[in-house]
Structure formats: C-alpha cells, structure tokens
Design a protein around this motif. Structure first.
Motif, PDB file in Angstrom:
ATOM      1  N   GLY A 139       0.802  -1.217   0.000  1.00  0.00           N
ATOM      2  CA  GLY A 139       0.000   0.000   0.000  1.00  0.00           C
ATOM      3  C   GLY A 139       0.832   1.261   0.000  1.00  0.00           C
ATOM      4  N   LYS A 140       2.120   1.148  -0.310  1.00  0.00           N
ATOM      5  CA  LYS A 140       3.005   2.304  -0.345  1.00  0.00           C
ATOM      6  C   LYS A 140       2.849   3.058  -1.668  1.00  0.00           C
ATOM      7  N   LYS A 141       3.248   4.318  -1.642  1.00  0.00           N
ATOM      8  CA  LYS A 141       3.258   5.099  -2.873  1.00  0.00           C
ATOM      9  C   LYS A 141       4.428   4.637  -3.739  1.00  0.00           C
ATOM     10  N   VAL A 142       4.156   4.230  -4.958  1.00  0.00           N
ATOM     11  CA  VAL A 142       5.199   3.705  -5.831  1.00  0.00           C
ATOM     12  C   VAL A 142       4.895   4.104  -7.268  1.00  0.00           C
ATOM     13  N   LYS A 143       5.929   4.421  -8.012  1.00  0.00           N
ATOM     14  CA  LYS A 143       5.753   4.782  -9.420  1.00  0.00           C
ATOM     15  C   LYS A 143       5.467   3.537 -10.250  1.00  0.00           C
ATOM     16  N   PRO A 144       4.610   3.653 -11.257  1.00  0.00           N
ATOM     17  CA  PRO A 144       4.352   2.504 -12.137  1.00  0.00           C
ATOM     18  C   PRO A 144       5.597   2.167 -12.954  1.00  0.00           C
ATOM     19  N   MET A 145       5.687   0.946 -13.421  1.00  0.00           N
ATOM     20  CA  MET A 145       6.803   0.549 -14.273  1.00  0.00           C
ATOM     21  C   MET A 145       6.786   1.366 -15.564  1.00  0.00           C
ATOM     22  N   ASN A 146       7.965   1.804 -15.973  1.00  0.00           N
ATOM     23  CA  ASN A 146       8.104   2.597 -17.190  1.00  0.00           C
ATOM     24  C   ASN A 146       9.374   2.143 -17.898  1.00  0.00           C
ATOM     25  N   TYR A 147       9.261   1.874 -19.189  1.00  0.00           N
ATOM     26  CA  TYR A 147      10.392   1.314 -19.924  1.00  0.00           C
ATOM     27  C   TYR A 147      11.008   2.290 -20.920  1.00  0.00           C
ATOM     28  N   ASP A 148      10.737   3.596 -20.739  1.00  0.00           N
ATOM     29  CA  ASP A 148      11.290   4.585 -21.657  1.00  0.00           C
ATOM     30  C   ASP A 148      12.804   4.726 -21.524  1.00  0.00           C
ATOM     31  N   CYS A 149      13.371   4.265 -20.411  1.00  0.00           N
ATOM     32  CA  CYS A 149      14.821   4.318 -20.215  1.00  0.00           C
ATOM     33  C   CYS A 149      15.442   2.927 -20.321  1.00  0.00           C
ATOM     34  N   LEU A 150      14.741   2.006 -20.958  1.00  0.00           N
ATOM     35  CA  LEU A 150      15.176   0.608 -21.026  1.00  0.00           C
ATOM     36  C   LEU A 150      16.591   0.473 -21.579  1.00  0.00           C
ATOM     37  N   LEU A 151      17.385  -0.344 -20.902  1.00  0.00           N
ATOM     38  CA  LEU A 151      18.767  -0.618 -21.313  1.00  0.00           C
ATOM     39  C   LEU A 151      18.893  -2.100 -21.635  1.00  0.00           C
ATOM     40  N   SER A 152      19.393  -2.412 -22.831  1.00  0.00           N
ATOM     41  CA  SER A 152      19.564  -3.807 -23.258  1.00  0.00           C
ATOM     42  C   SER A 152      20.964  -4.014 -23.820  1.00  0.00           C
ATOM     43  N   VAL A 153      21.559  -5.173 -23.504  1.00  0.00           N
ATOM     44  CA  VAL A 153      22.907  -5.498 -23.972  1.00  0.00           C
ATOM     45  C   VAL A 153      22.946  -6.936 -24.478  1.00  0.00           C
ATOM     46  N   VAL A 154      23.642  -7.152 -25.581  1.00  0.00           N
ATOM     47  CA  VAL A 154      23.903  -8.494 -26.105  1.00  0.00           C
ATOM     48  C   VAL A 154      25.414  -8.707 -26.070  1.00  0.00           C
ATOM     49  N   VAL A 195      27.193  -0.340 -30.933  1.00  0.00           N
ATOM     50  CA  VAL A 195      27.596  -1.672 -31.390  1.00  0.00           C
ATOM     51  C   VAL A 195      29.096  -1.640 -31.546  1.00  0.00           C
ATOM     52  N   GLY A 196      29.803  -2.439 -30.752  1.00  0.00           N
ATOM     53  CA  GLY A 196      31.250  -2.424 -30.835  1.00  0.00           C
ATOM     54  C   GLY A 196      31.899  -3.047 -29.622  1.00  0.00           C
ATOM     55  N   LYS A 197      33.208  -2.875 -29.543  1.00  0.00           N
ATOM     56  CA  LYS A 197      33.981  -3.385 -28.416  1.00  0.00           C
ATOM     57  C   LYS A 197      33.467  -2.788 -27.109  1.00  0.00           C
ATOM     58  N   ASP A 198      33.134  -3.659 -26.148  1.00  0.00           N
ATOM     59  CA  ASP A 198      32.685  -3.225 -24.823  1.00  0.00           C
ATOM     60  C   ASP A 198      31.486  -2.286 -24.875  1.00  0.00           C
ATOM     61  N   ALA A 199      30.602  -2.493 -25.829  1.00  0.00           N
ATOM     62  CA  ALA A 199      29.413  -1.639 -25.938  1.00  0.00           C
ATOM     63  C   ALA A 199      28.570  -1.685 -24.672  1.00  0.00           C
ATOM     64  N   GLY A 200      28.562  -2.837 -24.002  1.00  0.00           N
ATOM     65  CA  GLY A 200      27.792  -2.960 -22.775  1.00  0.00           C
ATOM     66  C   GLY A 200      28.295  -2.051 -21.666  1.00  0.00           C
ATOM     67  N   GLU A 201      29.563  -1.687 -21.715  1.00  0.00           N
ATOM     68  CA  GLU A 201      30.112  -0.726 -20.757  1.00  0.00           C
ATOM     69  C   GLU A 201      29.889   0.705 -21.251  1.00  0.00           C
TER      70      GLU A 201
END
Length: 464
Positions: free
Chosen positions: A333-348, A411-417
């Motif tokens: 029952g706490k005040k919490v923001k809804p999930m939002n994926y506009d800042c989604l970060l993905s790495v392969v 896309v490149g060397k160490d892109a995830g970093e």
C-alpha cells in the motif's frame, strides 16, 4: 496444515528475491516457495553469469589467437573446456552460495517445494501444505521453448543448459535461432573450435534490434567463419544413426538439408507457468504465454502479481528486480511509481557487443516525437583502430527542439560498458549541450560519443 502470511512469493530468482526482501524490510511476514533443484534462479545458475563467464574466456582466447596482428609469436592457443568449466563453476558457486544464504537466512519462511493455486489467496504445496496470503507474487521464470516443428521433439537436441556445461568441443554444430542466446552461444561455440552453422527463420539476426546493429553483427560473425543461413523455413527434423540429426529446411524457395551431431535449440524461452493452475486464481495470460499485468505488475486477479521472465515484457535481470520491488511496495500500500520502460537498457554479449538505451527510432516515430540522429563508426575512431576493434558504430537520438537525449545505440567493443554514459543521460534527461560540458578523455573508446553529440549540438540551439 495451513499457514498464513502477509505476502507469498512463488520463485526465488531475481524478481522473487527482490520482492521478498523489500516486503520484509517493511515488516511483513513473507513465505517464499521454490522447488527448483538448486536455489538461485536462472541468471546465476543457467543464464547470465555462467554464459558471460564462458563467453569472456572465449573472447580472451580469440584475442590470443590473433597474436600475430598485435606483434607477438608463439604456439597458437586452443580451448580447454574442462579448465573453462572449472573456472565457471568456481565463479558461479560464489554467487549461488551467496543467494542461497540470502534465501535461507531466516528473513523468510522458505518452502522447498512447488505450489499450485487453489484460489487468488491460497497455494497448495506438493506435500499438501496450504499457504495463504492477502497478496501473492508469481515469479517462476522461464524455460526453453520447444516449438511444434515437425520431428523436433523426437530428436536429441541440446539446449543452453547443455551448451553451458560442455566439456568436449563438438567438431561441428548447428544452431537453431537468431536471438540473443543463439547469437551469443553460437559465437562461443565457434571460438572454442566448433564449425558453426546458424539457421534463423527471420531474414536477419536479432530482429528486435535496429537493422544497422544486426548488419554489423552479421558481418563480424561471417568474418569469423560462422555460416549464417537466414530466412529459412524448417520442414523436418529426423534422428539418424550414430547420433546424427538431419535438418530439412527451405530457403528462398530451395529445399536444403544439413546433418549434424550437435543440434543446439535456441528458439527462445517461454514462461514457466503451465503447472500453476492459474485458472483457479483467475489469472489471465497474454497470447505470448506471459502473465498479463498492469503497470504495477497486478494480474487480472488484483491480489496476485506477476514479475520477471514469466511476466515480461523484457526478460532482463535489472528489470525483474525493479518489477519485484514495485510489486512489494504496491502490495504494502506504499506510494510507488508505475513501471516505465522509456529508459530501457539492453545489452547483447556477442563480439561486437550490442547495446541500446531509451526509445528506439520506431517508438519515437509511433509517438510523433520530432528527433534528430547522429552516428559515428568505430572503424574511424582512434582507440578502436589501435585495438583492432573496428566493427560497429555509436548513434545518439535527441529531441529536435530541446536537444534532450532520448535514445542511443552502441555496437562495438565493450558496448555494454560504453552505453552507460548514454543511460545516465537518458535517465537524467540530459541534453547534448550538457554532455559536452563533461570531459571525455583521449584516447578512449568512450570519447567516440563526442562525435555524434557534437554533430547534434551544432544542429540544436542550446536552451539557456
């Protein structure tokens, strides 16, 4: 026997543990049900950590095998899978023991069993124990998808579980699929010495990523000797003698077949929810098989939540954790923001790595956002050239009027970093002019971001 709690969690992976921990921190009595053979969840035991440990070993091996390019000689190194596996097990043991300790430290009532729904507030365990709670979370994860392709269920295919436990290198291997797991582990198999053929139904790899990203990875994989067969239509799988498997498929109207002794099934994963008797709780599923949830992770039954891989829409650890925390606070029952994926970060974690953050071009166009884009290639960047890491590019998307960074690709060397510089910019709503006020050291891979940022800053007036 019946036991009552304030909160009940099914599944002790990333989402489940995050929810249980958060609810307990606010004084609630939590029961956690996990009937897996080992505690820890997919990421630690059979996903992120074991795969990235082996992938990094293969990357080091790949660099060592290119020694002549960097000016040194010596015997060409070869993969020793037994040693790689020993290191992987040591690394994973540290993480799994830590998570096991967290689950067993007494904060939660831990039930090493599997449960099914009686109703939206009640679970019955395999031994007949009944657990009730006003709020229940489903975080049971995912499992390997076995699509209904002719003959597939009758052949001896391998899954990512088996690939991650390999101690003998298959001379050749056929990979079914072109998603994240397929691409990462196909490259791993190739680098440790297997001759790899990848069969993908889509006309390109990683179809959820930008076309330019897919193209860059495809060029790199082909350069390494991986055979890519794209746009195929699987017709039949047949088990042959001597442990061989025949795969029949069609490509561009032409009938083809390939015989392999190692068939790696990597056509995706599906939510692990089929044994839960969800209908008893009134929990609905999406056509994809994921649990249908709202922005607070509530299902169609308001007292039941879903989080992590079984709920989606993004099967990523940090998203699962955020979802789990959101569930716990909302259930309290706490005040919490809804999930939002506009800042989604993905790495392969292929080589080159692929990373994206924020909104994609497709999303921006759908929302009617006016934006500008600038990019720069790694094959024209000093640090990447001297590292022989020339595959790939960086790309920045900014609002046309404000200059605020709303998306980026790397896309490149160490892109995830490297992507985390833009993740901070997207998360803090920084503009391109803000980013140019920071120091970018030369020569580093990170300074490549300054080129598209400078281009955008020239086109977008600074707002003062």
């Amino acid at each position: 026997m019946k036991q009552t709690f304030d909160f009940l969690v099914l599944g002790g992976g990333s989402a489940g543990y995050a929810a249980a921990r958060t609810f307990h921190e606010h004084g609630g009595r939590v029961a956690l049900v996990d009937g897996a053979e080992e505690l820890g969840g997919l990421c630690i035991l059979r996903g992120c950590m074991p795969s990235k440990t082996l992938i990094y070993s293969a990357e080091v091996l790949h660099l060592a095998q290119k020694g002549s390019i960097f000016g040194f000689e010596g015997e060409t190194p070869r993969a020793n899978l037994a040693t790689m596996q020993a290191r992987k097990k040591k690394v994973i043991a540290e993480f799994s023991e830590y998570r096991k300790g967290q689950l067993e430290d007494g904060r939660f009532s831990l039930f090493r069993s599997r449960g099914t729904f009686v109703d939206a507030n009640t679970i019955i365990l395999a031994d007949g124990t009944v657990l009730t709670a006003p709020k229940i979370l489903i975080s049971t994860g995912s499992e390997v998808k076995v699509p209904p392709l002719p003959g597939l269920s009758e052949v001896r295919y391998q899954t990512s579980d088996q690939v991650l436990d390999l101690d003998v290198i298959p001379p050749e291997s056929v990979v079914l699929g072109g998603g994240v797991v397929a691409c990462e582990l196909a490259q791993f198999l190739s680098r440790v010495g297997s001759k790899v053929t990848l069969l993908q139904r889509s006309p390109r790899l990683l179809k959820e990523f930008p076309q330019a990203a897919s193209d860059a990875l495809q060029r790199a994989m082909i350069e390494e000797g991986i055979q890519l067969e794209l746009g195929v239509n699987f017709k039949k799988f047949k088990q042959l003698e001597e442990e061989k498997i025949e795969v029949s498929y069609q490509q561009n109207g032409e009938a083809k077949e390939i015989v392999t002794g190692f068939l790696f099934l990597a056509l995706g994963r599906v939510p692990s929810v089929h044994t839960l008797e969800l209908q008893n709780a009134g929990v609905e599923l999406l056509p994809s098989g994921h649990i249908k949830t709202n922005d607070f992770q509530q299902t169609s039954a308001p007292t039941v939540y879903g989080a992590g891989d079984c709920a989606g829409p993004h099967e990523i650890v940090h998203i699962a954790i955020k979802q789990g925390e959101t569930v716990a606070l909302h259930a309290l029952g706490k005040k919490v923001k809804p999930m939002n994926y506009d800042c989604l970060l993905s790495v392969v974690f292929t080589d080159p790595q692929l990373a994206i953050v924020g909104l994609t071009v497709h999303q921006m166009k759908d929302r009617g956002i006016e934006f500008l884009t600038a990019s720069y290639s790694f094959d024209d960047h000093g640090k990447s050239i001297l590292m022989e890491a020339k595959h790939g590019y960086v790309c920045v998307h900014a609002e046309k009027i404000t200059g605020r960074v709303i998306g980026a690709e790397c896309v490149g060397k160490d892109a995830g970093e490297l992507i985390h510089a833009m993740s901070v910019a997207v998360g803090l709503r920084a503009g391109v002019h803000d980013l140019l006020k920071a120091d970018w050291y030369h020569p580093t891979l990170s300074e490549i971001w300054t080129y598209p940022i400078e281009d955008l800053a020239e086109e977008i007036p600074e707002v003062v």
